[in-house]
Scaffold this active site. Structure first.
Site, PDB file in Angstrom:
ATOM      1  N   GLY A   1      22.588  16.471 -19.135  1.00 54.76           N
ATOM      2  CA  GLY A   1      23.762  16.334 -18.268  1.00 54.76           C
ATOM      3  C   GLY A   1      25.031  16.671 -19.028  1.00 54.76           C
ATOM      4  O   GLY A   1      25.329  16.045 -20.047  1.00 54.76           O
TER       5      GLY A   1
ATOM      6  N   GLY B   1      28.123  16.545 -17.634  1.00 54.19           N
ATOM      7  CA  GLY B   1      29.238  16.036 -16.835  1.00 54.19           C
ATOM      8  C   GLY B   1      30.216  15.347 -17.780  1.00 54.19           C
ATOM      9  O   GLY B   1      30.254  15.644 -18.980  1.00 54.19           O
ATOM     10  N   PHE B   2      30.964  14.384 -17.270  1.00 57.55           N
ATOM     11  CA  PHE B   2      31.996  13.748 -18.095  1.00 57.55           C
ATOM     12  C   PHE B   2      31.398  13.032 -19.304  1.00 57.55           C
ATOM     13  O   PHE B   2      31.917  13.108 -20.410  1.00 57.55           O
ATOM     14  CB  PHE B   2      32.809  12.761 -17.248  1.00 57.55           C
ATOM     15  CG  PHE B   2      33.726  13.463 -16.308  1.00 57.55           C
ATOM     16  CD1 PHE B   2      34.955  13.921 -16.731  1.00 57.55           C
ATOM     17  CD2 PHE B   2      33.343  13.702 -14.993  1.00 57.55           C
ATOM     18  CE1 PHE B   2      35.806  14.598 -15.878  1.00 57.55           C
ATOM     19  CE2 PHE B   2      34.183  14.375 -14.129  1.00 57.55           C
ATOM     20  CZ  PHE B   2      35.416  14.826 -14.565  1.00 57.55           C
ATOM     21  N   GLY B   3      30.279  12.316 -19.096  1.00 61.06           N
ATOM     22  CA  GLY B   3      29.695  11.532 -20.176  1.00 61.06           C
ATOM     23  C   GLY B   3      28.988  12.401 -21.202  1.00 61.06           C
ATOM     24  O   GLY B   3      29.243  12.303 -22.414  1.00 61.06           O
TER      25      GLY B   3
ATOM     26  N   VAL C   1      15.680  18.764 -15.834  1.00 60.83           N
ATOM     27  CA  VAL C   1      14.658  17.951 -16.501  1.00 60.83           C
ATOM     28  C   VAL C   1      13.718  17.383 -15.445  1.00 60.83           C
ATOM     29  O   VAL C   1      14.161  16.750 -14.474  1.00 60.83           O
ATOM     30  CB  VAL C   1      15.312  16.840 -17.334  1.00 60.83           C
ATOM     31  CG1 VAL C   1      14.278  15.849 -17.842  1.00 60.83           C
ATOM     32  CG2 VAL C   1      16.066  17.457 -18.503  1.00 60.83           C
TER      33      VAL C   1
ATOM     34  N   GLU D   1      40.940  10.475   0.151  1.00 65.43           N
ATOM     35  CA  GLU D   1      41.475  11.759  -0.330  1.00 65.43           C
ATOM     36  C   GLU D   1      41.110  12.890   0.623  1.00 65.43           C
ATOM     37  O   GLU D   1      41.938  13.758   0.931  1.00 65.43           O
ATOM     38  CB  GLU D   1      40.964  12.038  -1.748  1.00 65.43           C
ATOM     39  CG  GLU D   1      41.544  11.036  -2.736  1.00 65.43           C
ATOM     40  CD  GLU D   1      41.199  11.287  -4.196  1.00 65.43           C
ATOM     41  OE1 GLU D   1      41.992  10.866  -5.045  1.00 65.43           O
ATOM     42  OE2 GLU D   1      40.148  11.883  -4.475  1.00 65.43           O
TER      43      GLU D   1
ATOM     44  N   ASP E   1      27.428   7.427 -14.623  1.00 65.58           N
ATOM     45  CA  ASP E   1      26.986   6.939 -13.305  1.00 65.58           C
ATOM     46  C   ASP E   1      25.503   6.580 -13.262  1.00 65.58           C
ATOM     47  O   ASP E   1      25.078   5.799 -12.417  1.00 65.58           O
ATOM     48  CB  ASP E   1      27.231   8.008 -12.230  1.00 65.58           C
ATOM     49  CG  ASP E   1      28.694   8.137 -11.850  1.00 65.58           C
ATOM     50  OD1 ASP E   1      29.534   7.494 -12.503  1.00 65.58           O
ATOM     51  OD2 ASP E   1      28.984   8.900 -10.906  1.00 65.58           O
TER      52      ASP E   1
ATOM     53  N   ALA F   1      34.785   8.546 -13.712  1.00 61.31           N
ATOM     54  CA  ALA F   1      34.781   9.557 -14.771  1.00 61.31           C
ATOM     55  C   ALA F   1      35.281   8.958 -16.082  1.00 61.31           C
ATOM     56  O   ALA F   1      34.758   9.263 -17.157  1.00 61.31           O
ATOM     57  CB  ALA F   1      35.662  10.725 -14.351  1.00 61.31           C
TER      58      ALA F   1
HETATM   59  C1  LIG Z   1      34.476  13.294  -4.569  1.00 57.86           C
HETATM   60  C2  LIG Z   1      34.555  12.446  -5.804  1.00 57.86           C
HETATM   61  C3  LIG Z   1      35.808  12.105  -6.334  1.00 57.86           C
HETATM   62  C4  LIG Z   1      35.885  11.316  -7.496  1.00 57.86           C
HETATM   63  N1  LIG Z   1      37.130  11.025  -8.008  1.00 57.86           N
HETATM   64  C5  LIG Z   1      37.222  10.321  -9.152  1.00 57.86           C
HETATM   65  C6  LIG Z   1      38.496  10.040  -9.725  1.00 57.86           C
HETATM   66  O1  LIG Z   1      39.553  10.409  -9.174  1.00 57.86           O
HETATM   67  N2  LIG Z   1      38.549   9.355 -10.907  1.00 57.86           N
HETATM   68  C7  LIG Z   1      37.409   8.939 -11.538  1.00 57.86           C
HETATM   69  O2  LIG Z   1      37.497   8.325 -12.625  1.00 57.86           O
HETATM   70  N3  LIG Z   1      36.185   9.176 -11.017  1.00 57.86           N
HETATM   71  C8  LIG Z   1      36.063   9.851  -9.848  1.00 57.86           C
HETATM   72  N4  LIG Z   1      34.830  10.107  -9.311  1.00 57.86           N
HETATM   73  C9  LIG Z   1      33.626   9.617 -10.003  1.00 57.86           C
HETATM   74  C10 LIG Z   1      33.276  10.564 -11.149  1.00 57.86           C
HETATM   75  O3  LIG Z   1      33.221  11.890 -10.703  1.00 57.86           O
HETATM   76  C11 LIG Z   1      31.941  10.164 -11.750  1.00 57.86           C
HETATM   77  O4  LIG Z   1      32.013   8.811 -12.121  1.00 57.86           O
HETATM   78  C12 LIG Z   1      31.639  11.027 -12.984  1.00 57.86           C
HETATM   79  O5  LIG Z   1      31.470  12.376 -12.622  1.00 57.86           O
HETATM   80  C13 LIG Z   1      30.380  10.507 -13.696  1.00 57.86           C
HETATM   81  O6  LIG Z   1      30.171  11.252 -14.851  1.00 57.86           O
HETATM   82  P1  LIG Z   1      28.688  11.489 -15.374  1.00 57.86           P
HETATM   83  O7  LIG Z   1      28.836  12.196 -16.677  1.00 57.86           O
HETATM   84  O8  LIG Z   1      27.938  10.221 -15.336  1.00 57.86           O
HETATM   85  O9  LIG Z   1      28.019  12.428 -14.274  1.00 57.86           O
HETATM   86  P2  LIG Z   1      28.463  13.879 -13.706  1.00 57.86           P
HETATM   87  O10 LIG Z   1      29.872  14.182 -14.066  1.00 57.86           O
HETATM   88  O11 LIG Z   1      28.096  13.872 -12.276  1.00 57.86           O
HETATM   89  O12 LIG Z   1      27.505  14.845 -14.486  1.00 57.86           O
HETATM   90  C14 LIG Z   1      26.116  14.818 -14.380  1.00 57.86           C
HETATM   91  C15 LIG Z   1      25.551  16.138 -14.854  1.00 57.86           C
HETATM   92  O13 LIG Z   1      24.131  16.019 -14.955  1.00 57.86           O
HETATM   93  C16 LIG Z   1      23.514  17.186 -14.430  1.00 57.86           C
HETATM   94  N5  LIG Z   1      22.156  16.815 -13.995  1.00 57.86           N
HETATM   95  C17 LIG Z   1      21.805  15.907 -13.044  1.00 57.86           C
HETATM   96  N6  LIG Z   1      20.474  15.771 -12.970  1.00 57.86           N
HETATM   97  C18 LIG Z   1      19.954  16.619 -13.882  1.00 57.86           C
HETATM   98  C19 LIG Z   1      18.622  16.943 -14.288  1.00 57.86           C
HETATM   99  N7  LIG Z   1      17.541  16.349 -13.759  1.00 57.86           N
HETATM  100  N8  LIG Z   1      18.443  17.882 -15.243  1.00 57.86           N
HETATM  101  C20 LIG Z   1      19.527  18.495 -15.818  1.00 57.86           C
HETATM  102  N9  LIG Z   1      20.801  18.219 -15.478  1.00 57.86           N
HETATM  103  C21 LIG Z   1      21.017  17.288 -14.539  1.00 57.86           C
HETATM  104  C22 LIG Z   1      24.447  17.630 -13.314  1.00 57.86           C
HETATM  105  O14 LIG Z   1      24.304  18.996 -13.025  1.00 57.86           O
HETATM  106  C23 LIG Z   1      25.821  17.280 -13.896  1.00 57.86           C
HETATM  107  O15 LIG Z   1      26.398  18.351 -14.591  1.00 57.86           O
HETATM  108  C24 LIG Z   1      34.710  10.863  -8.123  1.00 57.86           C
HETATM  109  C25 LIG Z   1      33.459  11.198  -7.584  1.00 57.86           C
HETATM  110  C26 LIG Z   1      33.377  11.961  -6.425  1.00 57.86           C
HETATM  111  C27 LIG Z   1      32.031  12.313  -5.864  1.00 57.86           C
END
Ligand SMILES: Cc1cc2nc3c(=O)[nH]c(=O)nc-3n(C[C@H](O)[C@H](O)[C@H](O)COP(=O)(O)OP(=O)(O)OC[C@H]3O[C@@H](n4cnc5c(N)ncnc54)[C@H](O)[C@@H]3O)c2cc1C
Length: 418
Positions: A10, A12-14, A78, A170, A299, A315
């Protein structure tokens, strides 16, 4: 000496924050994502409402780590994890061994036991979904312009947004502005300003995680934009023609989901304890309970906060957790001190000049909060090549009330709004 193999799933942010801390160290890092880009999820609603283009909020992962020899980027989903053999497998069959595994796969929308609703009411969680919502919205107005039947025209010009949390608020504000301003002058037979925008929330107030004064402000600001806010109204059904609320049918051309989230499915690949929402249970140092050398964050994890309550799916939580874990692994340590979340402020933007910020000890709302929101998001987009592009889109949109990305994509037009 063989360096430790750290696999991060992943970007994403984390996951990205964790990999950045490990960049340039002696660890051998493999960063796997099913997409080849990092997505700035909080601005997805702006793609769904034609304020920004997809490329404005996505950045190629390979580009971010191109200069670090110790980071290997893999495109793949994965599909299997063997914690005994310490390997993971991706969808093309490749297997990767690990010494330390970090799971950061985020979340997806939950339809409260009604997965069949997703077809009619997508939420903005991926770029494809945001583009499909934009197409659905804009196509509805095109069809309304051509419709001879008044009831059908009304249906097509009704947009229902389900869920009064930050995403729903939003979306509703952005749709209100789109219909009142950007679309207002461009049609001959319909008046987009007469569109009905409904925001439906099952609970008694909007933004339930914010103080009540900010919830009240958000409701008033949305109503000023022409949005009808319906509180204490759980949705009973969603189909191709609209939604059922309180035993009554609301015919709608577009329904957008922003109600509930659940963890991504990766927890099911582990033989580990999961919470009700599918999150992986972790200790305060993010180690997955019952497994060694496996960590989860963002998340997908359920992390206890200082007060014992789970940390919110935000995030800023994911990013801080990634930095914390990455720093500990860079020192080749198992993190021993507990993770501490520092709340930098929770926010939701309602429309131009209107936003709310909750910093815990004090709150800000209105124009100043909106300005703060814009400045912080520009700052957070650091590293996105097109940050200047986003700023210029925003300034242009602000001055002209325009929405530059009003594109209907043919591939997702299909059976929209019918
Ligand atoms: C519409 C919306 C608005 C939001 N606004 C805010 C905000 O204003 N402020 C805030 O703090 N938070 C906000 N959030 C919440 C924030 O986006 C999430 O908390 C944050 O993205 C979580 O980060 P993460 O790294 O856990 O996951 P993500 O950023 O979702 O990243 C997960 C990554 O894992 C990858 N992945 C998933 N499953 C697999 C797999 N099986 N194999 C390989 N790759 C995989 C995905 O492609 C993705 O790139 C918002 C969420 C949404 C939906």
């Amino acid at each position: 000496m063989i360096s430790r193999r750290i696999v991060i799933v992943g970007a994403g942010f984390g996951g990205l924050a964790c990999a950045k801390e490990l960049a340039g160290t002696d660890a051998d890092v493999t960063l796997i994502d099913r997409r080849n880009y990092h997505l700035f999820v909080p601005l997805l609603y702006q793609v769904a409402t034609a304020a920004l283009s997809p490329a404005d909020i996505a950045r190629p992962i390979r580009r971010i780590f191109g200069r670090y020899r110790n980071i290997h980027t893999v495109l793949g989903e994965v599909t299997a994890i063997d914690t005994a053999a310490k390997t993971i497998r991706v969808d093309d069959g490749h297997t990767f061994p690990y010494d330390v595994l970090v799971l950061a796969t985020g979340s997806q929308y939950s339809y409260f036991g009604h997965p069949e609703w997703q077809r009619f009411a997508e939420g903005p969680r991926t770029l494809d979904e945001a583009r499909r919502i934009r197409t659905r919205l804009l196509t509805a107005f095109e069809r309304a312009e051509a419709a001879d039947d008044a009831a059908e025209r009304d249906r097509l010009m009704t947009i229902v947004i389900v869920g009064g949390g930050p995403t729903g608020v939003e979306m509703a504000g952005a749709v209100g502005e789109l219909t009142r301003h950007a679309l207002a002058r461009d049609f001959r037979h319909i008046d987009p300003r007469r569109a009905h925008v409904l925001l439906i929330e099952a609970g008694p107030r909007l933004l339930p995680s914010f103080p009540k004064s900010l919830s009240d402000y958000a409701k008033q600001a949305l109503e000023r934009l022409g949005v009808t806010v319906m509180l204490s109204q759980p949705v009973q059904n969603i189909d191709a023609g609209g939604v059922m609320i309180g035993g009554k049918r609301v015919a709608a051309g577009t329904v957008v989901w922003g109600a509930g989230v659940q963890a991504s499915n990766i927890g099911r690949l582990l033989k580990a304890e999961l919470a009700r929402g599918g999150q992986i249970l972790v200790d305060t140092n993010l180690a997955v309970r019952g497994l060694s050398d496996v960590y989860a964050l963002g998340d997908v994890a359920l992390t206890p906060g200082d007060d014992g309550r789970p940390l919110p799916a935000l995030a800023q939580v994911a990013k801080q957790q990634g930095e914390y874990l990455g720093r500990a692994l860079a020192e080749s340590n198992v993190p021993v001190t507990p993770f501490r979340f520092h709340n930098r402020g929770d926010t939701a933007v309602i429309g131009r000049n209107a936003a709310v910020f909750d910093f815990g000890r004090f709150q800000v709302k209105g124009y100043f909060a909106w300005l703060l929101w814009a400045l912080i998001h520009v700052y957070l987009l650091v590293g996105f090549e097109n940050r200047l592009g986003v700023v210029s889109h925003w300034v242009w949109n602000y001055l002209t009330y325009e929405r530059g990305a009003r594109l209907i994509m043919e591939e997702s037009r299909g059976e929209q709004n019918s």
